[in-house]
Design an enzyme around this catalytic site. Sequence first.
Site, PDB file in Angstrom:
ATOM      1  CG  ASP A  26      -1.763   1.218   1.354  1.00  0.00           C
ATOM      2  OD1 ASP A  26      -1.929   1.904   0.314  1.00  0.00           O
ATOM      3  OD2 ASP A  26      -2.265   1.501   2.456  1.00  0.00           O
ATOM      4  CG  ASN A  28      -3.035   5.421  -1.424  1.00  0.00           C
ATOM      5  OD1 ASN A  28      -3.137   4.360  -0.803  1.00  0.00           O
ATOM      6  ND2 ASN A  28      -3.942   5.844  -2.287  1.00  0.00           N
ATOM      7  CG  ASP A  30      -6.087   3.294   0.282  1.00  0.00           C
ATOM      8  OD1 ASP A  30      -5.184   2.423   0.330  1.00  0.00           O
ATOM      9  OD2 ASP A  30      -6.771   3.511  -0.740  1.00  0.00           O
ATOM     10  CG  ASP A  34      -1.437   1.856  -3.622  1.00  0.00           C
ATOM     11  OD1 ASP A  34      -0.212   1.701  -3.751  1.00  0.00           O
ATOM     12  OD2 ASP A  34      -1.950   2.437  -2.630  1.00  0.00           O
ATOM     13  CG  ASP A 103      -5.250 -11.283 -15.083  1.00  0.00           C
ATOM     14  OD1 ASP A 103      -5.915 -11.975 -15.864  1.00  0.00           O
ATOM     15  OD2 ASP A 103      -4.760 -11.705 -14.029  1.00  0.00           O
ATOM     16  CG  ASP A 204      -9.486 -14.726 -15.895  1.00  0.00           C
ATOM     17  OD1 ASP A 204      -8.933 -15.149 -14.870  1.00  0.00           O
ATOM     18  OD2 ASP A 204     -10.724 -14.691 -16.058  1.00  0.00           O
ATOM     19  CD  GLU A 261      -7.352 -19.345 -15.047  1.00  0.00           C
ATOM     20  OE1 GLU A 261      -7.464 -19.606 -13.845  1.00  0.00           O
ATOM     21  OE2 GLU A 261      -8.197 -18.632 -15.639  1.00  0.00           O
ATOM     22  CG  HIS A 332      -4.969 -14.846  -8.053  1.00  0.00           C
ATOM     23  ND1 HIS A 332      -4.262 -15.318  -9.139  1.00  0.00           N
ATOM     24  CD2 HIS A 332      -6.224 -14.614  -8.500  1.00  0.00           C
ATOM     25  CE1 HIS A 332      -5.061 -15.373 -10.190  1.00  0.00           C
ATOM     26  NE2 HIS A 332      -6.259 -14.953  -9.833  1.00  0.00           N
ATOM     27  CG  ASP A 333      -7.438 -18.210  -8.924  1.00  0.00           C
ATOM     28  OD1 ASP A 333      -7.998 -17.269  -8.340  1.00  0.00           O
ATOM     29  OD2 ASP A 333      -7.299 -18.247 -10.161  1.00  0.00           O
TER      30      ASP A 333
HETATM   31  C1  NOJ Z   1      -9.459 -17.161 -12.926  1.00  0.00           C
HETATM   32  C2  NOJ Z   1      -8.932 -16.125 -11.991  1.00  0.00           C
HETATM   33  O1  NOJ Z   1      -7.583 -16.392 -11.718  1.00  0.00           O
HETATM   34  C3  NOJ Z   1      -9.812 -16.142 -10.786  1.00  0.00           C
HETATM   35  O2  NOJ Z   1      -9.280 -15.395  -9.723  1.00  0.00           O
HETATM   36  C4  NOJ Z   1     -11.166 -15.647 -11.198  1.00  0.00           C
HETATM   37  O3  NOJ Z   1     -12.065 -15.775 -10.123  1.00  0.00           O
HETATM   38  C5  NOJ Z   1     -11.720 -16.419 -12.396  1.00  0.00           C
HETATM   39  N1  NOJ Z   1     -10.745 -16.726 -13.392  1.00  0.00           N
HETATM   40  C6  NOJ Z   1     -12.795 -15.630 -13.069  1.00  0.00           C
HETATM   41  O4  NOJ Z   1     -12.255 -14.563 -13.771  1.00  0.00           O
HETATM   42 CA    CA Z   2      -3.575   2.178  -1.259  1.00  0.00          CA
END
Ligand code: NOJ
Ligand code: CA
Length: 573
Positions: A26, A28, A30, A34, A103, A204, A261, A332-333
């Site tokens: 972060d 700034n 908040d 970012d 992305d 994606d 992906e 992140h998934d």
């Molecule tokens: C794959 C992404 O990595 C995931 O985070 C997202 O929820 C789904 N596609 C839908 O866009």
């Molecule tokens: Ca921020």
Amino acid sequence: MEEIVTKKKWWMGKVAYQIWPKSFADGNGDGIGDLYGIIDKLDYLKQLGVDIIWISPLYRSPLVDQGYDISDYYDINPLFGDLDTMDRLIAEAKKRNIYIVMDLVVNHCSDEHEWFKKAMADPDGEYGRYFYIAEKKDGKLPCNWRSYFGGSVWEPIPGTDKYYLHSFHKKQPDLNWENPKLRKEIYKMINWWLDRGIAGFRLDAIINIKKKLPFKDYEPDRDDGLANIGKMLEEAEGVGEYLEEMKHETFEKYDAFTVGEVFNDKESEIAEYIGENGHFSSKFDFGPELCGKKADWMDHEKVTAEMYKEAIFESQARTGSIGFLSNIIENHDEPRGVSRFIPAEDLCDTSKKALACAYFFLRGIPFIYQGQEIGMENCRFDSIDEYDDISTKEEYRVCLEMGCDEKKALELAYTFSRDNARTPVQWTGGSNAGFTTGTLWMKVNPDYKRINLESQRDNKDSVYNFYKKMISIYKEPKYHEILTFGEFIPYKRNQKNLISYFRQAENKKILVMVNFQKRPQCVEIPGMTGQIILDNTDRSMTDIIKAAGIDENRKNGINIELTGYEALVIELI
Ligand code: NOJ
Ligand code: CA
């Protein structure tokens, strides 16, 4: 100095790093990560050895699915900054020879996108054709597909007898790729970003853009009468035509790097996807991520070292030198890789380094997910309300529906939730782990006092310094060629809990050896001995040979004993 063969493509041999912006840094105050924070950390990433940064969606979005629901493709979410700041990031990255990859989320947009608003106002009009809109037939929805985030893919359009399709959340309506006008709009947008100076895209959910039409039902697989949407994808044919068109209209003109992906391609399709003239530069190897996964959290199996090994070896064997996989242990998934692939009782710096070593030297492009380089682990949340992720909430609901009690369901969330990887990066052992000076948007993993960059930076034995060293070895001119292009050859594949392979080029051989268990195990080093170029235990080859009671001058295969989770990278002479 070894001769470095000219690279075939600029991105080969590069090291990539994924940023999930809301939790990276972060800038700034908040409480939300970012673009300012990313710019501040560019020097850090440069020092680590990163060449390519993929940033999860930064576009304008209501963030229902944390940015994977885009309401304006031509703007930056004000929470993250603005277009000027994005331009500054691209310029600052360029100064450091770092490439920015965005992305690309074009299977769907947000229901707050103006196309969708116009479609809702006039479903039969021009913008209605940007989406999949249909009516019930004989009182039945057009098909019984279950969306990825639960429930039917069909959502009623208020004031009409029509429905729109969403493969993900109802606030993520699917874009209709059958419509050439829509496709043109997408290509225009892609080129607009490439013109701004980004180096490429991560694509994606890209295989979902092709639907099997006309809509039809599949055999229901739960009591809800719905069928997993994956069933439809198995039958949908012709996605390649869209992907080729997109490539010609956009990426190809810019020599852009693209990573797909892709979950469900068939072995016969590898060349089509990532071969010399494939649809993409690369695609993620999700083999290890799919390990042990079943339809529901409740049925998932524990991943063993053998399962993990077979998954990565299988992908390597399938791909060979056809193309470059993008190798990951997490994103992140997914939960944190160290928490998933290492048994809880064995989790320590040595085992984390062992896992790093096992995947990093595979043939392909190594991707590191934010925080992975300091060994961040899964995070416990005290109640389901503390979780943010929509998919976690749905999986949790399904667990309860299937008879699981809350305690067990929460335990499953701790093991499998996407939020495990979405807690703020632990920069320091100080307040809010140094992520923000403001109020955290999401809690920091309470283990931050133990696991943080600040405490690892000057500790030569830290996970962070192991990653740094691993990257520098990867880039060392002597090894770069073989580690980029060298063949992958499994070694002692049948030896239990040993993950070992060669990377081999004409007259060079590098051996990666990882004892993926707590117990020591003996293994033979083939042929003549060599020089250790990376290890996680600080033993020299002489120490190892001595410990094995072998004459150092012996020139053929020697048996050595690897200690628990010992990892060695050896240049064989
Ligand atoms: C794959 C992404 O990595 C995931 O985070 C997202 O929820 C789904 N596609 C839908 O866009
Ligand atoms: Ca921020």
